[in-house]
Scaffold this active site. Structure first.
Site, short mmCIF file in Angstrom:
data_model
loop_
_atom_site.label_atom_id
_atom_site.label_comp_id
_atom_site.label_asym_id
_atom_site.label_seq_id
_atom_site.Cartn_x
_atom_site.Cartn_y
_atom_site.Cartn_z
N CYS A 1 52.34 24.89 18.48
CA CYS A 1 52.93 25.35 19.74
C CYS A 1 52.34 26.63 20.30
O CYS A 1 53.10 27.47 20.75
CB CYS A 1 54.39 25.65 19.52
N ASP B 1 54.91 17.51 13.28
CA ASP B 1 54.82 18.74 14.06
C ASP B 1 54.83 19.97 13.16
O ASP B 1 55.69 20.11 12.30
CB ASP B 1 56.04 18.84 15.00
N GLU C 1 62.96 11.05 21.22
CA GLU C 1 63.77 12.00 20.44
C GLU C 1 65.17 12.27 21.00
O GLU C 1 65.75 13.33 20.74
CB GLU C 1 63.01 13.34 20.26
N HIS D 1 51.12 18.84 15.76
CA HIS D 1 51.26 19.58 17.00
C HIS D 1 51.57 21.03 16.68
O HIS D 1 52.42 21.32 15.86
CB HIS D 1 52.37 18.96 17.86
N GLU E 1 53.46 31.20 13.13
CA GLU E 1 54.53 32.19 13.20
C GLU E 1 54.88 32.81 11.85
O GLU E 1 55.21 33.99 11.77
CB GLU E 1 55.72 31.49 13.84
N CYS F 1 53.65 20.78 25.16
CA CYS F 1 54.71 20.70 24.14
C CYS F 1 55.67 19.59 24.57
O CYS F 1 55.42 18.89 25.55
CB CYS F 1 55.42 22.05 24.05
N ILE G 1 54.10 14.88 23.64
CA ILE G 1 54.28 15.55 22.35
C ILE G 1 55.50 15.01 21.60
O ILE G 1 55.69 15.30 20.43
CB ILE G 1 54.36 17.08 22.56
N GLY G 2 56.33 14.25 22.28
CA GLY G 2 57.41 13.60 21.52
C GLY G 2 58.73 13.49 22.26
O GLY G 2 59.23 12.40 22.49
N HIS H 1 56.86 25.19 29.61
CA HIS H 1 57.82 26.30 29.59
C HIS H 1 58.24 26.70 30.99
O HIS H 1 59.09 27.56 31.17
CB HIS H 1 57.23 27.50 28.86
N1 GLN Z 1 57.91 16.67 18.90
C1 GLN Z 1 58.56 17.84 19.36
C2 GLN Z 1 58.99 17.66 20.80
O1 GLN Z 1 58.31 17.07 21.54
C3 GLN Z 1 57.67 19.05 19.26
C4 GLN Z 1 58.33 20.28 19.81
C5 GLN Z 1 57.68 21.57 19.41
O2 GLN Z 1 56.56 21.63 19.03
N2 GLN Z 1 58.36 22.66 19.55
O3 GLN Z 1 60.03 18.13 21.21
ZN ZN Z 2 55.14 22.55 20.93
#
Ligand code: GLN
Ligand code: ZN
Length: 770
Positions: free
Chosen positions: A655, A611, A496, A653, A617, A738, A443-444, A706
């Protein structure tokens, strides 16, 4: 009988001004401190909070101070207090049957084969709660004395505080049916059994010294839950007749914040309780009031969601309006718990003084509430200075430089800016990307190691020259790219490492934002984020991510995904200016991202992820408000991505796993590939996707990031098989739920290896060459 205090707050941040609770809890998890040491730290934080709130003007002995501490999550607290622990954790109860910290934290985080409780967002906030699992087999019994002990602890320190607990209706409305439940089982059907335990709890709270108790029932205002508002109101009526009728109890305040009370107000008005808290930030002052039969109306006029100092005069007007409508007694309060805002703006030494004068964090909001309370007790003249000062700050904000930027406002938008060519055309053009079936990606983010955090801290303090810091980050990218090559992933990321946080990083690189030093807000459990402050018009002074993405791409023959945070998420996780419609602000952010995408394409990046984990939310709780929200939020994403050429593959993406709730919006985003959380909910989301006929690319997560748990190959394989059995192969991607930034390297590498292995097994089986 003691009267409800003239001013209060519905809850206070519990993580500590310097995240002391996070540090202690994580030290306990790591085995560096024992349970007694953790309890001592927590008691110290609670004591400091009470003293601070008294110093800010809340009464020591009139129940104005909420007892709202939690080690991890208030929904988990309530569930375990009434004994609703899923059967897989039953054996972790203490010898006397109570649920202690080991069981509590294991339910929150999982361990070995025991999956943790699912986690999802709390109403329209970025706070995550743990989803209780309740079935016909759940045995409700009072299983924790924590809240009672905290009331006693306060009494011993010379306070009379107001214990706060999630109420029975909300607890059940947020719960999911346990695995053992028959199809169609509704946790709300257990209401009477749960209420019986609350009756017992109320008696104990009273005996410990509580004059008032606060039951949080925000489910009553939500139209986004499985139960209808009518069902919820009926449940509340039934529950409150029993609770209110209990012989031995504190006086009851029911708080139902996060939206207008609407039709629920008459229900609460006729219930045998003593006070009702009403959110007058999200909802307007009602046109008329039902007969309140002597109840106090607690007006939530200070915004618990945001950090603006706001219109204090308008807030006082609302309280006076309640009085004029004939409310028997009126108190001043925050609209929600202050859980959603940082502790104290005076902790910020680097913010511009003019900006600071427009702000109110939790402690300043407490002062605002106490000023309003004084106005209620005495009269408006007594607090004229406070009201005038807030009005002057508002006026200053309107004219300050940067709040309105001519160049930003001059950029005209055409209809065509919001669309790309058809999906079919894009899909055909993107065959040139030459990806295998079930493409493997992440996801990154990769783990943010101690080294990365140290280097960033040194750089921020000016101890590490920029060149050295950037060289360090390039070495990180070298390592992360090599690791992904070695694992055999198909679409790589740069990891990242340069980002402290996916929103703050962009905020730091865009005009119109400010960032804080200590403005931490709890996100879930021990995790906190520092939302940026979006105060002015937004623009991009220079490319932001391009050099990192281009560098990573230069290291590999595989595609490296560009990685951006979308406009809705940037808004959702910042404190956003409240002086213009959100949609207008979102489009300013979108244009900055659109320019970034153009620059990424020019630098040779063929896959770009934008993202939007926060799309769901911000969805308003009231159905009537949802269409307008979805319109501006979807449009801002389309404006950001609409300039991408057909061969450029746009990913997004999200979450969470409640795909069904926003499926039309997801479709309207029109991203080529959407990755989504699915591991915790065991791929249930795939059935939704299939049912809705969503035909763009989709990556349902197979690894719950998580939790520190490493999923086995067999487990991932079975998730993947479930996905391939429900969706056509051409649509499917394989990825974690994630980003990996919160995980350690060992568990991450082990998990990714298992994901790759499981994918290979499934690929073989579906007869696709790996
Ligand atoms: N690209 C972000 C990561 O990988 C996405 C995080 C997220 O969706 N909260 O950290
Ligand atoms: Zn996420």
């Amino acid at each position: 009988m003691t009267a409800f205090p003239a001013g209060t707050i519905l809850g206070y941040p519990r993580i500590g001004r310097r995240r002391e609770l996070k540090k202690a809890v994580e030290a306990f998890w790591a085995g560096r401190i024992d349970e007694a040491a953790l309890e001592t730290t927590a008691a110290g934080l609670r004591a400091a909070t009470r003293e601070r709130l008294a110093e800010l003007g809340l009464g020591r002995e009139d129940s104005a101070i909420p007892e709202s501490f939690s080690y991890y999550d208030q929904v988990l607290d309530a569930a375990l207090t009434v004994g609703a622990i899923p059967s897989r954790f039953e054996d972790l109860r203490d010898a006397d049957g109570t649920i202690g910290l080991p069981a509590y934290f294991t339910a929150a985080r999982g361990e070995g084969d025991r999956a943790p409780l699912e986690m999802t967002k709390w109403f329209d906030s970025n706070y995550h709660y743990l989803v209780p699992e309740i079935g016909p087999e759940t045995v409700f019994s009072l299983s924790s004395s924590r809240l009672v002990d905290q009331v006693a602890e306060a009494v011993a320190a010379g306070f009379r505080t107001r214990p706060v607990i999630v109420g029975p209706v909300t607890l059940l409305a947020l719960a999911k049916a346990s695995d053992a439940s028959p199809d169609g089982f509704d946790p709300l059907s257990r209401l009477d059994d749960v209420v019986a335990v609350y009756v017992e709890l109320l008696a104990k709270l009273k005996a410990a010294g509580a004059d008032w108790v606060q039951l949080d029932e925000p489910a009553l205002v939500s139209e986004s839950l499985p139960a209808t508002t009518v069902q919820l109101a009926d449940a509340a009526q039934r529950a409150l007749v029993v609770l209110g009728g209990a012989a031995d109890r504190p006086q009851i305040l029911v708080a139902a914040p996060y939206a207008a009370l609407g039709e629920v107000l008459p229900v609460l008005a006729s219930a045998p309780i003593e006070a009702i808290a009403i959110d007058l930030v999200r909802g307007a002052v009602p046109e008329s009031l039902p007969d309140l039969a002597g109840k106090t109306l607690v007006g939530g006029v200070i915004d618990g969601h945001n950090i603006w100092r706001g219109d204090l005069r308008g807030a006082f007007d609302k309280l006076e309006a309640l009085r004029a409508l004939g409310a028997p007694a009126v108190s001043a309060s925050t609209s929600t718990s202050l859980l959603h805002v940082p502790h104290d703006v005076t902790d910020e030494s680097k913010l511009d003084a003019r900006l600071v004068s427009w702000l109110a964090f939790a402690d300043q909001k407490v002062e605002q509430v106490t000023a309003l309370a004084r106005g209620l007790v005495e009269d408006r003249a007594a607090v004229a200075d406070a009201l005038d000062a807030a009005t002057a700050a508002l006026a200053d904000r309107q004219t300050a430089p940067g709040v309105r930027d001519g160049a930003v406002r001059a950029r005209a938008l055409a209809e065509a800016d919001f669309s790309r060519v058809s999906y079919e055309e894009r899909e055909a053009a993107q065959l040139a990307l030459d990806l295998p079936a079930l493409p493997l990606t992440t996801i990154g983010s990769f783990p943010q190691t101690g080294d990365i955090r140290r280097a960033r801290a040194q750089f921020t303090r000016g101890e590490l020259p920029q060149d050295d810091y950037e060289a360090f980050l390039r070495t990180e990218i070298d390592r992360v790219v090599a690791l992904q090559e070695d694992l055999g992933l198909d679409v790589l990321v740069h990891g990242e490492a340069e980002r402290n946080d996916m929103v703050q990083y962009f905020a730091e690189n865009l005009d119109g934002f400010a960032v804080t030093e200590n403005g931490w807000v709890q996100s879930y459990g021990s995790r906190a984020t520092r939302p940026s402050i979006l105060w002015g018009d937004v623009s991009r002074p220079a490319p932001i991510t391009v050099s990192w993405s281009a560098y990573a791409q230069s290291l590999s023959a595989k595609h490296v995904k560009g990685m951006l945070t979308g406009p809705v998420t940037i808004l959702a996780w910042s404190f956003v200016r409240d002086d213009q419609p959100l949609g207008e602000t979102a489009n300013q952010v979108a244009l900055a991202l659109r320019d970034e995408i153009t620059d990424l394409e020019a630098a040779g990046i063929a896959i770009i992820q934008v993202d939007e984990p926060a799309l769901r939310e911000l969805l308003p709780l009231k159905k009537a408000d949802q269409a307008a929200y979805l319109e501006w939020s979807v449009n801002s994403f389309r404006l950001a991505t609409g300039g991408a050429a057909a061969p450029t593959q746009i990913h997004t993406h999200l979450c969470y796993s409640e795909f069904g709730v926003v499926i039309d919006a997801i479709r309207a985003l029109d991203a080529d590939v959407t990755s989504i959380e699915a591991a915790r909910s065991r791929m249930e989301v795939v059935a939704d996707i299939a049912k809705y006929g969503f035909d763009h690319g989709v990556g349902p997560g197979v690894y719950d990031i998580h939790s520190p748990r490493v999923p086995s190959v067999a487990e991932i394989e079975s998730l993947l098989r479930r996905a391939t059995s429900e969706l056509p192969l051409r649509q499917l991607w394989v990825n974690p739920d994630c980003g990996l930034k919160t995980r350690g390297y060992d568990e991450t590498v082990a998990s990714l290896r298992n994901i790759v292995e499981a994918t290979h097994r499934v690929r073989e089986d579906v007869n696709v060459p790996a």
